[in-house]
Design a protein around this motif. Sequence first.
Motif, PDB file in Angstrom:
ATOM      1  N   TYR A 174       0.890  -3.381  -6.433  1.00 39.79           N
ATOM      2  CA  TYR A 174       1.085  -1.946  -6.127  1.00 39.79           C
ATOM      3  C   TYR A 174      -0.261  -1.266  -5.916  1.00 39.79           C
ATOM      4  O   TYR A 174      -1.052  -1.144  -6.850  1.00 39.79           O
ATOM      5  CB  TYR A 174       1.809  -1.244  -7.278  1.00 39.79           C
ATOM      6  CG  TYR A 174       3.228  -1.728  -7.494  1.00 39.79           C
ATOM      7  CD1 TYR A 174       4.250  -1.379  -6.621  1.00 39.79           C
ATOM      8  CD2 TYR A 174       3.542  -2.550  -8.576  1.00 39.79           C
ATOM      9  CE1 TYR A 174       5.545  -1.820  -6.813  1.00 39.79           C
ATOM     10  CE2 TYR A 174       4.841  -2.998  -8.780  1.00 39.79           C
ATOM     11  CZ  TYR A 174       5.835  -2.637  -7.890  1.00 39.79           C
ATOM     12  OH  TYR A 174       7.115  -3.081  -8.080  1.00 39.79           O
ATOM     13  N   ILE A 175      -0.505  -0.804  -4.701  1.00 38.44           N
ATOM     14  CA  ILE A 175      -1.751  -0.084  -4.413  1.00 38.44           C
ATOM     15  C   ILE A 175      -1.404   1.396  -4.411  1.00 38.44           C
ATOM     16  O   ILE A 175      -0.839   1.938  -3.450  1.00 38.44           O
ATOM     17  CB  ILE A 175      -2.353  -0.525  -3.063  1.00 38.44           C
ATOM     18  CG1 ILE A 175      -2.475  -2.051  -2.998  1.00 38.44           C
ATOM     19  CG2 ILE A 175      -3.713   0.140  -2.857  1.00 38.44           C
ATOM     20  CD1 ILE A 175      -3.001  -2.587  -1.667  1.00 38.44           C
ATOM     21  N   LEU A 176      -1.737   2.051  -5.515  1.00 33.38           N
ATOM     22  CA  LEU A 176      -1.272   3.417  -5.777  1.00 33.38           C
ATOM     23  C   LEU A 176      -2.446   4.374  -5.916  1.00 33.38           C
ATOM     24  O   LEU A 176      -3.575   3.952  -6.189  1.00 33.38           O
ATOM     25  CB  LEU A 176      -0.485   3.441  -7.095  1.00 33.38           C
ATOM     26  CG  LEU A 176       0.741   2.531  -7.199  1.00 33.38           C
ATOM     27  CD1 LEU A 176       1.367   2.674  -8.573  1.00 33.38           C
ATOM     28  CD2 LEU A 176       1.748   2.854  -6.114  1.00 33.38           C
ATOM     29  N   PRO A 177      -2.171   5.681  -5.815  1.00 33.11           N
ATOM     30  CA  PRO A 177      -3.202   6.661  -6.178  1.00 33.11           C
ATOM     31  C   PRO A 177      -3.504   6.556  -7.678  1.00 33.11           C
ATOM     32  O   PRO A 177      -2.692   5.990  -8.432  1.00 33.11           O
ATOM     33  CB  PRO A 177      -2.543   8.008  -5.871  1.00 33.11           C
ATOM     34  CG  PRO A 177      -1.258   7.717  -5.190  1.00 33.11           C
ATOM     35  CD  PRO A 177      -0.904   6.297  -5.406  1.00 33.11           C
ATOM     36  N   PRO A 178      -4.632   7.114  -8.110  1.00 30.53           N
ATOM     37  CA  PRO A 178      -4.961   7.071  -9.546  1.00 30.53           C
ATOM     38  C   PRO A 178      -3.858   7.707 -10.401  1.00 30.53           C
ATOM     39  O   PRO A 178      -3.072   8.531  -9.918  1.00 30.53           O
ATOM     40  CB  PRO A 178      -6.253   7.899  -9.637  1.00 30.53           C
ATOM     41  CG  PRO A 178      -6.775   7.985  -8.253  1.00 30.53           C
ATOM     42  CD  PRO A 178      -5.642   7.815  -7.318  1.00 30.53           C
ATOM     43  N   ARG A 188       1.891  10.650  -8.592  1.00 31.91           N
ATOM     44  CA  ARG A 188       2.364   9.731  -9.643  1.00 31.91           C
ATOM     45  C   ARG A 188       3.361  10.443 -10.549  1.00 31.91           C
ATOM     46  O   ARG A 188       4.354   9.856 -11.002  1.00 31.91           O
ATOM     47  CB  ARG A 188       1.156   9.195 -10.450  1.00 31.91           C
ATOM     48  CG  ARG A 188       0.217   8.312  -9.630  1.00 31.91           C
ATOM     49  CD  ARG A 188       0.790   6.915  -9.393  1.00 31.91           C
ATOM     50  NE  ARG A 188       0.915   6.153 -10.614  1.00 31.91           N
ATOM     51  CZ  ARG A 188      -0.030   5.376 -11.133  1.00 31.91           C
ATOM     52  NH1 ARG A 188      -1.181   5.227 -10.509  1.00 31.91           N
ATOM     53  NH2 ARG A 188       0.170   4.706 -12.260  1.00 31.91           N
ATOM     54  N   ALA A 189       3.129  11.745 -10.805  1.00 34.42           N
ATOM     55  CA  ALA A 189       4.076  12.511 -11.636  1.00 34.42           C
ATOM     56  C   ALA A 189       5.412  12.652 -10.914  1.00 34.42           C
ATOM     57  O   ALA A 189       6.488  12.555 -11.521  1.00 34.42           O
ATOM     58  CB  ALA A 189       3.482  13.886 -11.950  1.00 34.42           C
ATOM     59  N   LEU A 207       0.853  -1.195   0.000  1.00 30.62           N
ATOM     60  CA  LEU A 207       0.000   0.000   0.000  1.00 30.62           C
ATOM     61  C   LEU A 207       0.886   1.241   0.000  1.00 30.62           C
ATOM     62  O   LEU A 207       1.697   1.431   0.911  1.00 30.62           O
ATOM     63  CB  LEU A 207      -0.903  -0.020   1.249  1.00 30.62           C
ATOM     64  CG  LEU A 207      -1.737   1.235   1.491  1.00 30.62           C
ATOM     65  CD1 LEU A 207      -2.703   1.495   0.329  1.00 30.62           C
ATOM     66  CD2 LEU A 207      -2.526   1.103   2.806  1.00 30.62           C
ATOM     67  N   CYS A 208       0.722   2.069  -1.030  1.00 25.10           N
ATOM     68  CA  CYS A 208       1.517   3.299  -1.156  1.00 25.10           C
ATOM     69  C   CYS A 208       0.562   4.489  -1.216  1.00 25.10           C
ATOM     70  O   CYS A 208       0.228   4.984  -2.307  1.00 25.10           O
ATOM     71  CB  CYS A 208       2.373   3.241  -2.416  1.00 25.10           C
ATOM     72  SG  CYS A 208       3.590   1.915  -2.385  1.00 25.10           S
ATOM     73  N   GLU A 248     -10.634   0.837   1.087  1.00 25.30           N
ATOM     74  CA  GLU A 248     -11.351   0.261  -0.062  1.00 25.30           C
ATOM     75  C   GLU A 248     -10.379  -0.149  -1.171  1.00 25.30           C
ATOM     76  O   GLU A 248     -10.544  -1.184  -1.811  1.00 25.30           O
ATOM     77  CB  GLU A 248     -12.396   1.267  -0.580  1.00 25.30           C
ATOM     78  CG  GLU A 248     -13.595   1.320   0.355  1.00 25.30           C
ATOM     79  CD  GLU A 248     -14.545   2.485   0.096  1.00 25.30           C
ATOM     80  OE1 GLU A 248     -14.228   3.336  -0.769  1.00 25.30           O
ATOM     81  OE2 GLU A 248     -15.576   2.553   0.786  1.00 25.30           O
ATOM     82  N   ARG A 249      -9.332   0.666  -1.366  1.00 18.76           N
ATOM     83  CA  ARG A 249      -8.308   0.276  -2.354  1.00 18.76           C
ATOM     84  C   ARG A 249      -7.651  -1.045  -1.962  1.00 18.76           C
ATOM     85  O   ARG A 249      -7.372  -1.897  -2.802  1.00 18.76           O
ATOM     86  CB  ARG A 249      -7.216   1.349  -2.425  1.00 18.76           C
ATOM     87  CG  ARG A 249      -7.527   2.489  -3.337  1.00 18.76           C
ATOM     88  CD  ARG A 249      -6.315   3.414  -3.426  1.00 18.76           C
ATOM     89  NE  ARG A 249      -6.736   4.755  -3.756  1.00 18.76           N
ATOM     90  CZ  ARG A 249      -6.014   5.848  -3.569  1.00 18.76           C
ATOM     91  NH1 ARG A 249      -4.794   5.757  -3.058  1.00 18.76           N
ATOM     92  NH2 ARG A 249      -6.468   7.027  -3.915  1.00 18.76           N
TER      93      ARG A 249
END
Length: 282
Positions: A249-253, A259-260, A186-187, A237-238
């Motif tokens: 990899y549990i990442l933001p959208p 992400r950038a 989880l990130c 929930e993710r």
Amino acid sequence: MNEFNNKTAVVTGAASGIGLELAKLFAEQGMNVVLADIEQDKLDAAVSTIETFGAQAIGVLTDVGSAESVEALYQAAASRFGSVQVLCNNAGVFTGGHVWEQTVDDYEWLIRVNQWGIIHGLRAFVPHMIAQGDECHIVNTSSMAAMCTLPFSGIYHMTKHAALALTECLYHELSMTAPQIGVSCLCPELVNTGIATSARNRPAELGKENITDMHTLSMTAITDATANSLPPRVLAERVLQAIKDKVFYILPPADNPWRATANSRLEDIQQVRNPTFAPPAI
Ligand SMILES: NC(=O)c1ccc[n+]([C@@H]2O[C@H](COP(=O)([O-])OP(=O)(O)OC[C@H]3O[C@@H](n4cnc5c(N)ncnc54)[C@H](O)[C@@H]3O)[C@@H](O)[C@H]2O)c1
């Protein structure tokens, strides 16, 4: 893993923030929940909350920085519920400042909770999960801080990079030896939790944080940024979806600014370019 009813989840750092929401969401799936935390009063309150969902829950006062304490957590979970199918090594703490000004005790504290906490969790639980032979899942909480480097929170970045690396290695090893055990990392990006007041749980023997100008600036920044950020339920929930889909990899959208920032670091490495200062535009 898609069957959750009557299975057992252990969550560390479960008295607050992301861990508490994970415990609630697992209870909503019909799981038994073992909540582990170092803060007794909040832990008791969290267990009471979970019980209102009709779930079976126990709270185990645990210091994830202690091998003996985490082994006792496994024993408590196994003696109450028989076996454990989901392990979330989630407890974590933050402090900030210049890397050369932060004290040896600052380093010790974050390494103890953010790195040893995961190590002890894996050593105490994984052999039993392998021996059980049933479907299981391990989620280690790292951070988007593992995917980039920013100034004034160097110890946190270091421990979260280590958490991600260890979790990737765990994924490889379990894929080869016990593929019925899924692994996720989880990130999260910024989340509205108690992370900015982590020092409430700093062990007394490690003394107080070194209050430098840069420490104050860093703590003010994380206090403000987390206060205006995502509710922790979104992260829970993710995690549940990732367990179902076996996503590592549990990442933001993809369009999230973190992400950038992460991509910028990857490009630096690929192009052998010096580290770009590319904080998320939030
Ligand atoms: N909040 C964010 O913006 C954010 C972003 C990325 C990653 N994370 C990570 O998410 C995880 C959960 O943190 P949170 O944001 O929910 O913060 P939080 O402070 O709300 O929850 C952390 C919990 O860990 C517990 N804890 C601290 N030291 C412990 C110890 N030695 N043993 C057992 N429990 C201990 C605390 O009592 C607390 O209940 C951490 O690993 C954190 O690094 C948080």
